[in-house]
Structure formats: C-alpha cells, structure tokens
Design a protein around this motif. Structure first.
Motif, PDB file in Angstrom:
ATOM      1  N   MET A 126      29.251 -48.715 -16.849  1.00 34.44           N
ATOM      2  CA  MET A 126      28.245 -48.550 -17.888  1.00 34.44           C
ATOM      3  C   MET A 126      26.938 -48.068 -17.260  1.00 34.44           C
ATOM      4  O   MET A 126      26.517 -48.572 -16.218  1.00 34.44           O
ATOM      5  N   VAL A 127      26.319 -47.070 -17.897  1.00 37.17           N
ATOM      6  CA  VAL A 127      25.033 -46.544 -17.441  1.00 37.17           C
ATOM      7  C   VAL A 127      24.048 -46.673 -18.589  1.00 37.17           C
ATOM      8  O   VAL A 127      24.332 -46.247 -19.714  1.00 37.17           O
ATOM      9  N   ARG A 128      22.893 -47.271 -18.308  1.00 38.61           N
ATOM     10  CA  ARG A 128      21.907 -47.500 -19.375  1.00 38.61           C
ATOM     11  C   ARG A 128      21.098 -46.249 -19.682  1.00 38.61           C
ATOM     12  O   ARG A 128      20.692 -45.513 -18.786  1.00 38.61           O
ATOM     13  N   LEU A 129      20.857 -46.076 -20.994  1.00 42.37           N
ATOM     14  CA  LEU A 129      20.001 -44.980 -21.459  1.00 42.37           C
ATOM     15  C   LEU A 129      18.592 -45.518 -21.687  1.00 42.37           C
ATOM     16  O   LEU A 129      18.355 -46.708 -21.612  1.00 42.37           O
ATOM     17  N   GLY A 130      17.666 -44.621 -22.022  1.00 46.75           N
ATOM     18  CA  GLY A 130      16.310 -45.066 -22.368  1.00 46.75           C
ATOM     19  C   GLY A 130      15.330 -44.823 -21.253  1.00 46.75           C
ATOM     20  O   GLY A 130      15.719 -44.443 -20.132  1.00 46.75           O
ATOM     21  N   GLY A 131      14.049 -45.053 -21.549  1.00 43.94           N
ATOM     22  CA  GLY A 131      12.934 -44.760 -20.640  1.00 43.94           C
ATOM     23  C   GLY A 131      13.123 -45.273 -19.233  1.00 43.94           C
ATOM     24  O   GLY A 131      12.903 -44.554 -18.262  1.00 43.94           O
ATOM     25  N   ASP A 132      13.549 -46.560 -19.096  1.00 38.82           N
ATOM     26  CA  ASP A 132      13.716 -47.111 -17.738  1.00 38.82           C
ATOM     27  C   ASP A 132      15.201 -47.271 -17.393  1.00 38.82           C
ATOM     28  O   ASP A 132      15.563 -48.031 -16.504  1.00 38.82           O
ATOM     29  N   GLY A 133      16.060 -46.525 -18.102  1.00 36.02           N
ATOM     30  CA  GLY A 133      17.494 -46.606 -17.837  1.00 36.02           C
ATOM     31  C   GLY A 133      17.894 -45.808 -16.621  1.00 36.02           C
ATOM     32  O   GLY A 133      17.150 -44.950 -16.125  1.00 36.02           O
ATOM     33  N   GLU A 134      19.102 -46.080 -16.144  1.00 39.44           N
ATOM     34  CA  GLU A 134      19.620 -45.413 -14.939  1.00 39.44           C
ATOM     35  C   GLU A 134      19.740 -43.906 -15.126  1.00 39.44           C
ATOM     36  O   GLU A 134      19.462 -43.129 -14.219  1.00 39.44           O
ATOM     37  N   LEU A 135      20.194 -43.485 -16.307  1.00 37.32           N
ATOM     38  CA  LEU A 135      20.435 -42.055 -16.502  1.00 37.32           C
ATOM     39  C   LEU A 135      19.127 -41.266 -16.438  1.00 37.32           C
ATOM     40  O   LEU A 135      19.058 -40.200 -15.831  1.00 37.32           O
ATOM     41  N   GLU A 136      18.073 -41.808 -17.079  1.00 36.63           N
ATOM     42  CA  GLU A 136      16.751 -41.154 -17.040  1.00 36.63           C
ATOM     43  C   GLU A 136      16.252 -41.043 -15.600  1.00 36.63           C
ATOM     44  O   GLU A 136      15.744 -40.005 -15.177  1.00 36.63           O
ATOM     45  N   ALA A 137      16.394 -42.144 -14.860  1.00 39.46           N
ATOM     46  CA  ALA A 137      15.910 -42.173 -13.469  1.00 39.46           C
ATOM     47  C   ALA A 137      16.650 -41.156 -12.608  1.00 39.46           C
ATOM     48  O   ALA A 137      16.034 -40.411 -11.827  1.00 39.46           O
ATOM     49  N   LEU A 138      17.971 -41.112 -12.796  1.00 38.03           N
ATOM     50  CA  LEU A 138      18.772 -40.173 -12.015  1.00 38.03           C
ATOM     51  C   LEU A 138      18.455 -38.731 -12.419  1.00 38.03           C
ATOM     52  O   LEU A 138      18.368 -37.837 -11.558  1.00 38.03           O
ATOM     53  N   ALA A 139      18.243 -38.517 -13.730  1.00 41.57           N
ATOM     54  CA  ALA A 139      17.915 -37.172 -14.226  1.00 41.57           C
ATOM     55  C   ALA A 139      16.585 -36.686 -13.665  1.00 41.57           C
ATOM     56  O   ALA A 139      16.424 -35.500 -13.335  1.00 41.57           O
ATOM     57  N   ALA A 140      15.631 -37.621 -13.545  1.00 44.64           N
ATOM     58  CA  ALA A 140      14.297 -37.263 -13.030  1.00 44.64           C
ATOM     59  C   ALA A 140      14.362 -36.796 -11.579  1.00 44.64           C
ATOM     60  O   ALA A 140      13.530 -36.004 -11.128  1.00 44.64           O
ATOM     61  N   ALA A 141      15.380 -37.286 -10.858  1.00 48.06           N
ATOM     62  CA  ALA A 141      15.500 -36.944  -9.429  1.00 48.06           C
ATOM     63  C   ALA A 141      16.528 -35.839  -9.183  1.00 48.06           C
ATOM     64  O   ALA A 141      16.916 -35.584  -8.042  1.00 48.06           O
ATOM     65  N   THR A 142      16.986 -35.193 -10.274  1.00 49.57           N
ATOM     66  CA  THR A 142      18.040 -34.179 -10.146  1.00 49.57           C
ATOM     67  C   THR A 142      17.576 -32.855 -10.737  1.00 49.57           C
ATOM     68  O   THR A 142      16.893 -32.826 -11.748  1.00 49.57           O
ATOM     69  N   GLU A 143      17.954 -31.771 -10.103  1.00 48.51           N
ATOM     70  CA  GLU A 143      17.646 -30.444 -10.636  1.00 48.51           C
ATOM     71  C   GLU A 143      18.511 -30.207 -11.877  1.00 48.51           C
ATOM     72  O   GLU A 143      19.729 -30.365 -11.821  1.00 48.51           O
ATOM     73  N   PRO A 144      17.911 -29.862 -13.051  1.00 51.62           N
ATOM     74  CA  PRO A 144      18.706 -29.659 -14.266  1.00 51.62           C
ATOM     75  C   PRO A 144      19.770 -28.580 -14.085  1.00 51.62           C
ATOM     76  O   PRO A 144      19.612 -27.658 -13.282  1.00 51.62           O
ATOM     77  N   LEU A 145      20.854 -28.699 -14.841  1.00 49.44           N
ATOM     78  CA  LEU A 145      21.884 -27.658 -14.851  1.00 49.44           C
ATOM     79  C   LEU A 145      21.250 -26.352 -15.298  1.00 49.44           C
ATOM     80  O   LEU A 145      20.413 -26.348 -16.203  1.00 49.44           O
ATOM     81  N   THR A 146      21.615 -25.245 -14.692  1.00 51.95           N
ATOM     82  CA  THR A 146      21.045 -23.963 -15.120  1.00 51.95           C
ATOM     83  C   THR A 146      21.683 -23.500 -16.421  1.00 51.95           C
ATOM     84  O   THR A 146      21.047 -22.839 -17.248  1.00 51.95           O
ATOM     85  N   ALA A 147      22.949 -23.873 -16.641  1.00 51.82           N
ATOM     86  CA  ALA A 147      23.655 -23.502 -17.876  1.00 51.82           C
ATOM     87  C   ALA A 147      24.707 -24.566 -18.161  1.00 51.82           C
ATOM     88  O   ALA A 147      25.075 -25.332 -17.274  1.00 51.82           O
TER      89      ALA A 147
END
Length: 505
Positions: A126-147
């Motif tokens: 399980m991965v938590r969503l939301g402002g302080d969730g794991e997915l947000e944190a990981l997304a902030a440290a990852t280069e977005p998909l180009t497509a």
C-alpha cells in the motif's frame, strides 16, 4: 494494432489548452498543464515502484484531487486502474485486491484503515496518497515521464468491479478504446459539452458513471470539473452557484435531495445540462426537478460492462420522461427474448424482453471468469439482465431487472411500475418494491418506503389504499414497511437482494 491510451483524455487538453482550469476542489485550482504535470510525475514514481505496462494498480480515494491525479498517473505508466468502492468492508476490499491481481494499492488517508488491513491480508503493497503521502514525496524527487506509455487500443485500461447485486463482485475489463470512445461520444454526440462548461463532480469517481461521464467526458471537451467530496444537496447547490456550474450529473437519490434543498436555497444555479443515470429516475422526481431548476433532465442508461453509457435522452432525438432515450452514436440497443439463453433472438417493436447491447462500449469480459463472460456475451451482444421495451419512435424504456420481477398468483408484476406510482404519493420520499415468499400467492408485493413524514400504521394503510386506486388488483402492495434509508450498492442502485433477505426473515 492501433495504439491508444485513456491517458490522452488529460494529455490532449494539457497540450491544447494548458492554462484552462481543469479541476477545482475547495481552494485548490489546477490547470490542465499543472494536473498533467502532477500525473506524469506520479507516473514516473509508480514506474520507480515497479509498475510495468499491463500491471493492475488498485486506487482507493474519494472525490478529491488525489483521485484523478493518481488515475492518470497509473494510465501514464501503462498500468490498469482498479478503482475500489469506498464503502466496502475490509473483506470486500481483500476480494478486489486478490481477484484483480493488483500489484499495488494507492490509498487516500481517509481510507487508510480499511486499505491497510486489506493490503496486509493480501500481501499487496500500500502506498499513501495526499500532500504528505509516499507517492507525492517520491514524485517530487523524480523526473516526470516525458510521455505516457504506449498501449494497444484493445489493452485493458480499467477493471470495474460490478456491484454484486447478483452475488460475488466480478471484474469487468474495459479497454482504452471502450473508455475513450464512450467519453468522446458522451461529450460530443449525446450531450454537446462545450469548453467553457463547468460540471459538478458529485458522483463517486470510483464508479463508471462518475468516471466516464463526469470526469473523462468533461475533460475530453476541455471543460472544468468541480469536485464535491461528499454529496450534500444544500452544499451542492451553494457550490454550483459559487463556481457557475452549468452541468450536473447525478443518480435519482441526488435529484430527490436537490428538489428538497431547492425550497430553502437562497439562489439556484443556472443549469444547462442535467443527466441522470445509475438507476431509474421516477417521473415524479424528474418533473419536480425540472419545475424547480427550470432545465430538462436527460435520463440515460448503462452498466459497468458498457463503459457505462449505452442509451440516453438526447437533444437530437427529443426527450421523453420515463424513458432512457436512444442508443449512443455507434451503439445498438435492442430487445431480445429473455427466456432464450444460448442465442440472441430480437423481438419486434413494443414487445417486452431483455435489453441487449453491442458497439464500441461493450467490455471484453469478466477478469478470470470465462464462463460468466460466455453467458454475458452472446452472438456479439451483451446481455444486460434488464427487461425493457423499444417503441415505434426508437425510445427505450427499462421495465425492471430480470431477477427482480415478482410473480404473484401467476401474474408478472414489475416493481418499477409500482414504484413510479408510489413516488407520486406526497408522503413517500423513496420507495423500493420487492416480492416476499407467500404460501398462497407464491410471492406477495411489499413496498419498502422512506417516508416524507412520520411513519405510522395509519400511513401504511393510507399508502395501500391509495395504491389500490392507481394500480391493477394484482399489482398493488399488500405490505408496507418503513425504513430510514434504502441500502445502496456501489452504483447507487437499491440492493433489493438485501431488502428481500431482511424482510423475508
């Protein structure tokens, strides 16, 4: 094989109208560009977590910005979305996770308790969503998909779990083609959605109606979606006025609430398009709503297995209260003999039979259930299990579920017909009609009523006497039971199976 992704529903307006407002939730406002950027960043985070094209990812979130962001993130990564109904018990969520073979559960904090218990029991991460969730944190440290990831048009995009009105919920597999077409045809052929429209997203997004008609069709047209996390009729009216909402999609219970709340409202929204689905809208409610809000209601019909829209009242054909209008562009809806299972035998105009559907909206089958799929898909048609008619002008009407028909003393009684009459009684707020075992008649007709005033034995007698005047002698309810609320399934249909079990006991 042609390639197509449901992710294009968000990617295209982000390219064509980057600065237009896509989403409003409370104080949050996101443009198409911002929302797609967030979805691509989360898509990259999912890929980092091991999600590969074709992997099924469960999504458990209310009508907040987290839902659409994660939904399009899963699609962008090439995954298959498995939306989880928020009112399920832990055991029921476990069934969805196991049956779907989900590799990951994305869960909003509001659902974390149930989600965590189900994830632990099924050994799904399980991965938590939301402002302080794991997915947000990981997304902030990852280069977005180009497509977004390349998908074949017939690849699975979403697996909807049916509401289980007939037993264990089954996963209906919808392709990218199914869902892109349904959103497109809803937007441009049935409803004339315009880029400057604003729709209220009050229907649960985990359900096919809210997902396709509210979210995907609105964004297919580049219009704005205003989310209402929890439906409250008075708040819905206020929010529609505040945000200049002109488009409302709802189920009958929402229309009942809005009619009641309109009396006390200081101001009503100026609505252009109102669509009802999910269950039959009593004509009495439709008339009260149109009188209060001064706008027509286009009632439609569909199922999870049909993406969901199959038929709807459309301005092009004119509208007819009490019907579900005409089939969508590119879809055929006909009436077939209900007592023949191994083939589809179409009936002439006006005859009662089973509603059958074929077209770009029909699913590819039930996940891991070849026998159930073979029962549902016959001769190129999907057998809906609903009984209906088609008139000489092509208007379709739903009479009832095949399984809900009451046989009293050898006569068929269709609950929908009785419910329509009951809803015209001023003391009836909502009504569901069921058959209960009876030693003399086989089944007896019972009306389960949510009263619009204090329920008394006298009120039960009054309703029975009133029904006698308006219905044939074999049709009126001999029993009236009162309840505070009717049990609803994920698609907001009344669970008559539960009512029969409760009142038979």
């Amino acid at each position: 094989m042609a390639t197509l992704s449901l992710a294009a529903i968000l990617a295209e307006p982000a390219r064509r109208h980057p600065d237009r407002t896509a989403l409003v939730e409370g104080d949050l406002r996101l443009t198409f560009k911002e929302l797609w950027q967030k979805a691509r960043a989360q898509g990259a985070a999912l890929a980092k977590l091991g999600v590969r094209p074709g992997d099924r990812v469960a999504l458990m979130a209310p009508n907040t910005a987290e839902f659409p962001t994660a939904y399009y993130a899963i699609l962008a990564a090439g995954g298959v979305v498995v939306p989880v109904h928020l009112l399920l018990s832990t055991e029921e969520v476990e069934h969805v996770l196991r049956d779907s073979g989900a590799t990951l559960l994305l869960c909003h904090p509001a659902q974390a308790k149930t989600g965590a218990a189900a994830a632990e029991a099924t050994d799904v991460r399980m991965v938590r969503l939301g402002g302080d969730g794991e997915l947000e944190a990981l997304a902030a440290a990852t280069e977005p998909l180009t497509a977004y990831a390349t998908r074949d048009a017939d690849d699975p995009a979403v697996v909807f779990y049916t509401s289980g009105t007939t037993g264990v919920p089954k996963g209906a597999v919808l392709s990218h083609f199914n869902l892109v077409m349904n959103a497109t045809v809803n937007a441009f052929d049935a409803n004339d959605i315009r880029p400057d429209d604003t729709a209220l997203g009050a229907l649960p997004l985990f359900h096919a109606f809210g997902q396709t008609v509210s979210m995907n069709s609105t964004w297919r047209a580049g219009a704005t979606l205003v989310l209402l996390p929890r439906f409250d009729a008075a708040r819905a009216i206020e929010l529609m006025v505040e945000e200049n909402v002109n488009t409302f999609h709802g189920v009958p219970t929402m229309y009942v609430g809005l009619v009641a709340a309109a009396e006390a409202a200081a101001e009503l929204p100026e609505l252009r398009i109102c669509i009802s689905g999910g269950a039959s809208l009593p004509v009495a409610v439709l008339e009260r709503f149109e009188k209060a809000f001064g706008t027509p209601v286009y009632e439609g019909y569909g199922l999870s297995e049909t993406s969901p829209t199959a038929s709807v009242n459309q301005p092009d054909f004119g509208t007819r209260p009490g019907t579900i209008g005409h089939p969508l562009w590119g879809v055929d809806v006909e009436i077939a003999r209900a007592d023949v299972d191994d083939r589809v035998e179409l009936l002439p105009v006006g005859e009662l039979g089973e509603v059958v559907i074929r077209g770009h909206n029909v699913f590819s089958g039930y996940l891991g259930r070849p026998e159930a799929t073979a029962e549902a898909l016959v001769d190129g048609w999907f057998r809906s299990g609903d009984l209906g008619t088609k008139d000489a002008d092509g208007f379709l009407s739903i009479v009832d579920r095949k399984k809900d028909v009451i046989i009293r003393g050898g006569y068929n009684v269709y609950p929908r017909e009785v419910e329509e009459v009951l809803m015209r009684h001023p003391s009836v707020g909502q009504a569901a009609v069921i058959g209960l075992p009876d030693p003399v008649h086989g089944e007896e007709i019972c009306a389960v009523v949510v009263a619009a005033e204090d329920a008394t034995p006298d009120l039960a007698r009054t309703i029975i006497e009133w029904s006698k005047e308006h219905l044939g002698r074999h049709k009126y309810p001999r029993l009236v039971e009162f309840t505070d609320e009717l049990p609803l399934g994920p698609s907001m249909k009344v669970l008559k199976r539960e009512l029969r079990a409760h009142y038979s006991a």
